[in-house]
Design an enzyme around this catalytic site. Structure first.
Site, PDB file in Angstrom:
ATOM      1  N   THR A  59       0.840  -1.197   0.000  1.00 21.32           N
ATOM      2  CA  THR A  59       0.000   0.000   0.000  1.00 21.32           C
ATOM      3  C   THR A  59       0.875   1.248   0.000  1.00 21.32           C
ATOM      4  OG1 THR A  59      -1.654  -1.279   1.154  1.00 21.32           O
ATOM      5  CG2 THR A  59      -1.964   1.082   1.162  1.00 21.32           C
ATOM      6  N   LYS A  86       9.554   6.553  19.784  1.00 22.29           N
ATOM      7  CA  LYS A  86      10.032   7.120  21.053  1.00 22.29           C
ATOM      8  C   LYS A  86       8.876   7.660  21.885  1.00 22.29           C
ATOM      9  CE  LYS A  86      14.258   8.676  18.788  1.00 22.29           C
ATOM     10  NZ  LYS A  86      14.657   9.868  18.030  1.00 22.29           N
TER      11      LYS A  86
END
Ligand code: NCD
Length: 312
Positions: A59, A86
């Site tokens: 995709t 993070k």
């Protein structure tokens, strides 16, 4: 007059005129998607951001090629190695993207509903490239384009969707679009992988062999291994035996039927290699049509012009 598109989140947000317009636009763009014609400068200077927070190769590639065939610049923002890993929130990421000046965000995420949330926060169009179990609108549109290359009209067309309906954003988008286009949809699924479908406007069957002889389009879903956190069926072999499509099942399917799959196929699970090679399979056409449909969606979300300029 077709109402302009501001975002593309779910099929149910589109009306018939908008669907027809997107499919017409995709048909015009097909020669460019197929590389029979050169790319067009339509979106030159526009920046498309592919924000892919869930694994996807096809995709992402398809959106990347679609944007490039329209001459847009593409920036990739994937979860691996980015600040999203993070702990940066989606909305912080969006703020950064806005500051960088992106013109449109293509979002793939495992969180259902995240594209709606993002669309509320940012001033640019958001295109949902698949959100959890919820929606995958460009998949349904490319499938409709593929079907309409083989059938003039889908009114009354008998479509059977088989597999893991529960975890499938493809099935949800597919059913909404097929119903809008007038098709009769039958869902076939293991009882553990069938959600409550009352209100979907579909028929349910537990017997694939029984529905095959009257099926005009057989749409086989991928077994979503990554979303199967408990045993929904005894084994892959058992799944293949009861719900998979092999040569014997294909003999029950009419000669002029079509066989579809959104990819990537778990070969030998939901489809055997024989099935994939069957002349009724249009899986590679779906892939090419995906580029054209995504071009049409990007074009419609980013351009006020009525039609792309494609040289005859
Ligand atoms: C689909 C998806 O990710 O929802 N695949 C795709 O877009 N290439 C179908 C699937 O994963 O089953």
């Amino acid at each position: 007059m077709t109402a302009p598109l501001t975002d593309l989140i779910a099929i149910r947000d589109l009306d018939r005129a908008q669907v027809d317009d997107l499919l017409d636009t995709a048909r015009e763009l097909l020669p460019i998607a197929r590389r029979e014609r050169a790319s067009v400068p339509t979106l030159r200077g526009r920046i498309v951001c592919n924000l892919f927070l869930e694994d996807s190769t096809r995709t992402r590639l398809s959106f990347d090629l679609a944007a490039k065939r329209l001459s847009a610049d593409v920036v990739d923002f994937t979860a691996q190695g980015t600040s999203v890993k993070k702990g940066e929130s989606l909305l912080d990421t969006a703020e950064t993207l806005m500051a960088l000046g992106v013109d449109l965000i293509v979002l793939r995420t495992s969180s259902a509903g995240a594209p709606v949330q993002l669309a509320r926060e940012v001033a640019v169009p958001v295109l949902n490239a698949g959100d959890g179990w919820h929606q995958h609108p460009t998949q349904a549109l490319l499938d409709a384009l593929t079907l309409l290359q083989h059938r003039d009209d889908l009114t009354g067309a008998k479509v059977t969707i088989v597999g893991d309906i529960l975890h499938s954003r493809v099935a949800r988008s597919e059913v909404e679009l097929l119903r809008l286009l007038g098709a009769d949809v039958t869902l076939v699924a293991p009882p553990t992988l069938l959600p409550d479908v009352s209100g979907w406007g579909v028929t349910v069957s537990a017997d694939l062999d029984a529905v095959l002889p009257t099926t005009e389009v057989l749409y086989v879903l991928r077994v979503q291994r990554e979303r199967l956190h408990r045993a929904f069926f005894p084994s892959t072999r058992e799944y293949a035996r009861v719900w998979g499509v092999d040569a014997a099942r294909l003999r029950r399917l009419p000669g002029d039927a079509l066989l579809m799959h959104p990819g990537p196929v778990n070969r030998g699970v939901e489809l055997t290699s024989d099935a994939m090679a069957d002349p009724r399979a249009v899986i590679t056409e779906q892939v090419t049509n995906g580029i054209a449909v995504r071009m049409a969606c990007l074009y419609r979300l980013l351009s006020a012009a009525p039609r792309p300029e494609v040289d005859a």
